[in-house]
Design a protein around this motif. Sequence first.
Motif, PDB file in Angstrom:
ATOM      1  N   LEU B  20       0.813  -1.230   0.000  1.00 32.25           N
ATOM      2  CA  LEU B  20       0.000   0.000   0.000  1.00 32.25           C
ATOM      3  C   LEU B  20       0.839   1.268   0.000  1.00 32.25           C
ATOM      4  CD1 LEU B  20      -2.843  -1.030   2.487  1.00 32.25           C
ATOM      5  CD2 LEU B  20      -2.955  -0.874  -0.008  1.00 32.25           C
ATOM      6  N   ILE B  21       2.079   1.182   0.508  1.00 30.25           N
ATOM      7  CA  ILE B  21       2.925   2.383   0.641  1.00 30.25           C
ATOM      8  C   ILE B  21       3.017   3.218  -0.641  1.00 30.25           C
ATOM      9  CG2 ILE B  21       5.359   3.117   0.840  1.00 30.25           C
ATOM     10  CD1 ILE B  21       5.657   1.232   3.161  1.00 30.25           C
ATOM     11  N   PRO B  22       3.259   2.620  -1.826  1.00 35.63           N
ATOM     12  CA  PRO B  22       3.492   3.441  -3.018  1.00 35.63           C
ATOM     13  C   PRO B  22       2.285   4.281  -3.411  1.00 35.63           C
ATOM     14  CG  PRO B  22       4.058   1.152  -3.423  1.00 35.63           C
ATOM     15  CD  PRO B  22       3.374   1.200  -2.109  1.00 35.63           C
ATOM     16  N   LEU B  23       1.088   3.878  -2.944  1.00 33.07           N
ATOM     17  CA  LEU B  23      -0.122   4.603  -3.353  1.00 33.07           C
ATOM     18  C   LEU B  23      -0.062   6.065  -2.910  1.00 33.07           C
ATOM     19  CD1 LEU B  23      -2.801   1.848  -2.700  1.00 33.07           C
ATOM     20  CD2 LEU B  23      -1.527   2.376  -4.782  1.00 33.07           C
ATOM     21  N   GLY B  24       0.657   6.350  -1.841  1.00 34.27           N
ATOM     22  CA  GLY B  24       0.756   7.723  -1.366  1.00 34.27           C
ATOM     23  C   GLY B  24       1.964   8.464  -1.910  1.00 34.27           C
ATOM     24  N   LEU B  25       2.729   7.819  -2.808  1.00 27.18           N
ATOM     25  CA  LEU B  25       3.978   8.443  -3.265  1.00 27.18           C
ATOM     26  C   LEU B  25       3.944   8.720  -4.762  1.00 27.18           C
ATOM     27  CD1 LEU B  25       6.525   6.183  -1.352  1.00 27.18           C
ATOM     28  CD2 LEU B  25       5.936   8.550  -0.808  1.00 27.18           C
ATOM     29  N   ASP B  26       4.812   9.637  -5.172  1.00 28.53           N
ATOM     30  CA  ASP B  26       4.971   9.936  -6.593  1.00 28.53           C
ATOM     31  C   ASP B  26       5.623   8.732  -7.283  1.00 28.53           C
ATOM     32  OD1 ASP B  26       5.640  10.796  -9.070  1.00 28.53           O
ATOM     33  OD2 ASP B  26       7.096  12.310  -8.411  1.00 28.53           O
ATOM     34  N   PRO B  27       4.937   8.092  -8.254  1.00 28.16           N
ATOM     35  CA  PRO B  27       5.472   6.863  -8.851  1.00 28.16           C
ATOM     36  C   PRO B  27       6.786   7.075  -9.613  1.00 28.16           C
ATOM     37  CG  PRO B  27       3.498   7.587 -10.006  1.00 28.16           C
ATOM     38  CD  PRO B  27       3.616   8.444  -8.790  1.00 28.16           C
ATOM     39  N   ARG B  28       7.144   8.352  -9.881  1.00 30.31           N
ATOM     40  CA  ARG B  28       8.434   8.574 -10.543  1.00 30.31           C
ATOM     41  C   ARG B  28       9.453   9.177  -9.583  1.00 30.31           C
ATOM     42  NH1 ARG B  28       7.172   8.552 -16.204  1.00 30.31           N
ATOM     43  NH2 ARG B  28       4.922   8.551 -16.411  1.00 30.31           N
ATOM     44  N   GLY B  29       9.070   9.273  -8.308  1.00 27.65           N
ATOM     45  CA  GLY B  29       9.862  10.056  -7.357  1.00 27.65           C
ATOM     46  C   GLY B  29      11.085   9.327  -6.814  1.00 27.65           C
ATOM     47  N   TYR B  30      11.896  10.104  -6.111  1.00 28.45           N
ATOM     48  CA  TYR B  30      13.124   9.628  -5.492  1.00 28.45           C
ATOM     49  C   TYR B  30      12.815   8.600  -4.399  1.00 28.45           C
ATOM     50  CZ  TYR B  30      17.457  10.034  -2.733  1.00 28.45           C
ATOM     51  OH  TYR B  30      18.597   9.791  -2.037  1.00 28.45           O
ATOM     52  N   GLU B  31      11.746   8.852  -3.605  1.00 32.99           N
ATOM     53  CA  GLU B  31      11.403   7.933  -2.522  1.00 32.99           C
ATOM     54  C   GLU B  31      11.085   6.539  -3.061  1.00 32.99           C
ATOM     55  OE1 GLU B  31       9.966  10.827  -2.970  1.00 32.99           O
ATOM     56  OE2 GLU B  31      10.360  12.054  -1.192  1.00 32.99           O
ATOM     57  N   MET B  32      10.382   6.502  -4.209  1.00 31.50           N
ATOM     58  CA  MET B  32      10.049   5.202  -4.797  1.00 31.50           C
ATOM     59  C   MET B  32      11.302   4.426  -5.174  1.00 31.50           C
ATOM     60  SD  MET B  32       7.029   4.180  -4.801  1.00 31.50           S
ATOM     61  CE  MET B  32       7.198   2.832  -5.956  1.00 31.50           C
ATOM     62  N   ARG B  33      12.288   5.151  -5.689  1.00 32.70           N
ATOM     63  CA  ARG B  33      13.540   4.477  -6.074  1.00 32.70           C
ATOM     64  C   ARG B  33      14.228   3.891  -4.840  1.00 32.70           C
ATOM     65  NH1 ARG B  33      14.750   4.827 -11.272  1.00 32.70           N
ATOM     66  NH2 ARG B  33      16.739   3.814 -10.882  1.00 32.70           N
ATOM     67  N   ILE B  34      14.245   4.691  -3.750  1.00 35.78           N
ATOM     68  CA  ILE B  34      14.881   4.188  -2.520  1.00 35.78           C
ATOM     69  C   ILE B  34      14.145   2.945  -2.009  1.00 35.78           C
ATOM     70  CG2 ILE B  34      15.421   4.712  -0.113  1.00 35.78           C
ATOM     71  CD1 ILE B  34      15.876   7.565  -0.931  1.00 35.78           C
ATOM     72  N   LEU B  35      12.805   3.000  -2.062  1.00 30.33           N
ATOM     73  CA  LEU B  35      12.035   1.839  -1.609  1.00 30.33           C
ATOM     74  C   LEU B  35      12.350   0.606  -2.454  1.00 30.33           C
ATOM     75  CD1 LEU B  35       8.518   3.355  -0.838  1.00 30.33           C
ATOM     76  CD2 LEU B  35      10.122   2.334   0.783  1.00 30.33           C
ATOM     77  N   CYS B  36      12.446   0.820  -3.771  1.00 32.73           N
ATOM     78  CA  CYS B  36      12.761  -0.307  -4.668  1.00 32.73           C
ATOM     79  C   CYS B  36      14.112  -0.907  -4.310  1.00 32.73           C
ATOM     80  CB  CYS B  36      12.790   0.164  -6.128  1.00 32.73           C
ATOM     81  SG  CYS B  36      11.156   0.439  -6.814  1.00 32.73           S
ATOM     82  N   ILE B  37      15.113  -0.035  -4.144  1.00 29.33           N
ATOM     83  CA  ILE B  37      16.467  -0.517  -3.832  1.00 29.33           C
ATOM     84  C   ILE B  37      16.474  -1.233  -2.470  1.00 29.33           C
ATOM     85  CG2 ILE B  37      18.823   0.251  -3.313  1.00 29.33           C
ATOM     86  CD1 ILE B  37      18.323   0.342  -6.216  1.00 29.33           C
ATOM     87  N   THR B  38      15.689  -0.696  -1.528  1.00 28.18           N
ATOM     88  CA  THR B  38      15.618  -1.334  -0.205  1.00 28.18           C
ATOM     89  C   THR B  38      15.062  -2.756  -0.324  1.00 28.18           C
ATOM     90  OG1 THR B  38      15.239   0.829   0.766  1.00 28.18           O
ATOM     91  CG2 THR B  38      14.759  -1.079   2.149  1.00 28.18           C
ATOM     92  N   LEU B  39      13.973  -2.901  -1.104  1.00 23.17           N
ATOM     93  CA  LEU B  39      13.392  -4.240  -1.292  1.00 23.17           C
ATOM     94  C   LEU B  39      14.395  -5.167  -1.976  1.00 23.17           C
ATOM     95  CD1 LEU B  39       9.724  -3.533  -2.458  1.00 23.17           C
ATOM     96  CD2 LEU B  39      10.510  -4.304  -0.223  1.00 23.17           C
ATOM     97  N   LEU B  40      15.083  -4.625  -2.995  1.00 23.21           N
ATOM     98  CA  LEU B  40      16.058  -5.439  -3.724  1.00 23.21           C
ATOM     99  C   LEU B  40      17.151  -5.934  -2.786  1.00 23.21           C
ATOM    100  CD1 LEU B  40      17.156  -6.397  -6.573  1.00 23.21           C
ATOM    101  CD2 LEU B  40      18.627  -4.392  -6.455  1.00 23.21           C
ATOM    102  N   PHE B  41      17.650  -5.023  -1.952  1.00 22.86           N
ATOM    103  CA  PHE B  41      18.742  -5.430  -1.066  1.00 22.86           C
ATOM    104  C   PHE B  41      18.271  -6.322   0.078  1.00 22.86           C
ATOM    105  CE2 PHE B  41      21.530  -2.590  -3.334  1.00 22.86           C
ATOM    106  CZ  PHE B  41      22.727  -3.278  -3.268  1.00 22.86           C
ATOM    107  N   ALA B  42      17.004  -6.183   0.475  1.00 21.21           N
ATOM    108  CA  ALA B  42      16.461  -7.133   1.454  1.00 21.21           C
ATOM    109  C   ALA B  42      16.484  -8.534   0.848  1.00 21.21           C
ATOM    110  CB  ALA B  42      15.048  -6.736   1.855  1.00 21.21           C
ATOM    111  N   SER B  43      16.102  -8.620  -0.442  1.00 18.36           N
ATOM    112  CA  SER B  43      16.133  -9.919  -1.131  1.00 18.36           C
ATOM    113  C   SER B  43      17.548 -10.447  -1.244  1.00 18.36           C
ATOM    114  CB  SER B  43      15.547  -9.788  -2.545  1.00 18.36           C
ATOM    115  OG  SER B  43      14.184  -9.464  -2.477  1.00 18.36           O
ATOM    116  N   LEU B  44      18.480  -9.555  -1.604  1.00 23.91           N
ATOM    117  CA  LEU B  44      19.884  -9.980  -1.738  1.00 23.91           C
ATOM    118  C   LEU B  44      20.426 -10.475  -0.399  1.00 23.91           C
ATOM    119  CD1 LEU B  44      21.262  -7.178  -4.092  1.00 23.91           C
ATOM    120  CD2 LEU B  44      21.228  -9.623  -4.581  1.00 23.91           C
ATOM    121  N   GLY B  45      20.099  -9.736   0.669  1.00 26.98           N
ATOM    122  CA  GLY B  45      20.545 -10.146   2.001  1.00 26.98           C
ATOM    123  C   GLY B  45      19.981 -11.512   2.358  1.00 26.98           C
TER     124      GLY B  45
END
Lengths: 251, 334
Positions: B20-45
């Motif tokens: 649900l988090i992205p629904l409140g954010l700009d889909p092209r924004g900087y925060e979305m990119r950070i969230l994506c990278i965070t999820l990616l690195f959680a998976s890598l970890g």
Amino acid sequence: MTAPLLEVRGVTRRFGGLIAVNDVTFDVHAGEIVGLIGPNGAGKTTLFNLLTGVYPPSSGDIRLEGEASGGLKPHKIARRGMTKTFQNVALFMESSVLDNVVTGGLLNNALPEARDKARQILDRVGLSAIADVRAGDLSFPERARVEVARALCTEPKLLLLDEVMAALTPAEMEEVIDLVRSLRDDGTTFIVVEHHMKAVMKLCERLLVLNFGELIADGTPTEISRNDRVIEAYLGANFAKKQASQPVETA
Amino acid sequence: MTRQRLLPVLLFAGVIILALIPLGLDPRGYEMRILCITLLFASLGQAWNIVGGLANQISLGHAAYFGIGAYTSTILLKLFSLSPWLGGVIGMILAVAFALLLSLPTARLKGHYYALATLAAGEAIRVIANSWADVTGGPVGISVPYLPDGSLWMMQFSTVLPNYYLFLAALVVICLVFWKIKSGALGYRLRAIKENEQAAEVIGVDTYRSKLIAACVSAAITAFLGTLYAQFQFFFDPDTVFGVATISVKMALIAILGGVGRLSGPLVGAAFIIPMEEMANSYFGSSAAGLSQFAYGAILVLVILLNPHGLTALFAQLRDRFTGKGGSHDRSVA
């Protein structure tokens, strides 16, 4: 007589210049409880390590149920039906008692069956009450029991027990002796290393004596207690000479 | 026992919140990119956690698998317009092949020696990728060909929102794989290897085989995450995807800092490290570039000094202090 369960022929192990086990030969038949005794440093634990594949022998032949097992990896030998407990206790210290035993059970079972089997064995060796305790939190005698339970869960034909009675009270020793006997009656064969002579004499029908890596005697407890070389190895040459001039008293 | 029933509920709630988090954010924004990278690195970890956490094989060469995944799918997309889904699977196969090759010299190594050997192997692959310019494009990097009409099949989208959900789905799948391994027979075997390898062998654990299976699963997952990363970034070079600091150490760090061997460890670790790194970069980035790395390093040291068992253990202790429970019993859970 049926073919021996374990045949050891001329097994030698060198560590650099030291010969830890020297040209040792003996048989163990199914259903026996054999004691392996000898002074400290005689090579008892090394011999166990050679039998279970922790080290390969430098030379010589080991056969389990007629098939060569010397030099195989320990897990392969365990699969063939021979495993051991560790003298200084090598449990999975961060895991629970139950999980330690379950890991042994996975050798021949899928996880759910291994769990059932582990619970049965814990029941049998009297550890059910501490099944969920972390192995690292146990006392030494408890740990030694978990070692036995874990090894039993691999369903061994031949189980090598390395000083599982160390630090036990006489009453606890009686319990272990009864346990080993009842397991033997159910079909497990044992070789037992133990320093407590009374316990060894009581438990074992046959003794092997190692001294400086050599097998110096192989016989019944009564024979062994009268054997000059054994007395000399344990009590020194002087004592043996004195003893020889007096009538023999058995332990 | 309530904890065990609570855990799936908590995880499910966590996934819903993340969805649900992205629904409140700009889909092209900087925060979305950070969230994506965070999820990616959680998976890598979590992928690293299979080897490093369950079997205690501290790999510092996982960037090799990540880069193999990123380059394989991207090169195949460039040359043959092959879908990154298929390219990703081929990358997984190559990564597993590399893991098998690497296991020949490293499987018997323990502790520091294993870490150093994997570190060297990862670096070797980076050097090869830098010098083999005909295939990889060399140090100048490689661009993922942009397809104007993006689609799920080609793993290209007009915003990062679909990437986000792809990363979230990947994280859920990888966490399930981790949990399945941890609670299954392989998990028991790996734990036995971690706690006493010789005893594990003697009671019948094929330690070589168990470590190999774990390494291959971990390598395959890491490679596919490399593909997801390539399709998200559109441009990368060998020093980024094969980097020791950028990938290998960061994967290990996230799992270790969060709580090594625990399901929740890499999730907590990534949620802590990635945003912190980004914040340090944006605060200090323009004035003093070196300071951001310094601040980042200082915080890491502090956390490790506070609790060597990781953040999840620290949280458990704090919770127990407030609820008045003894702390040490929770160590084995999740």
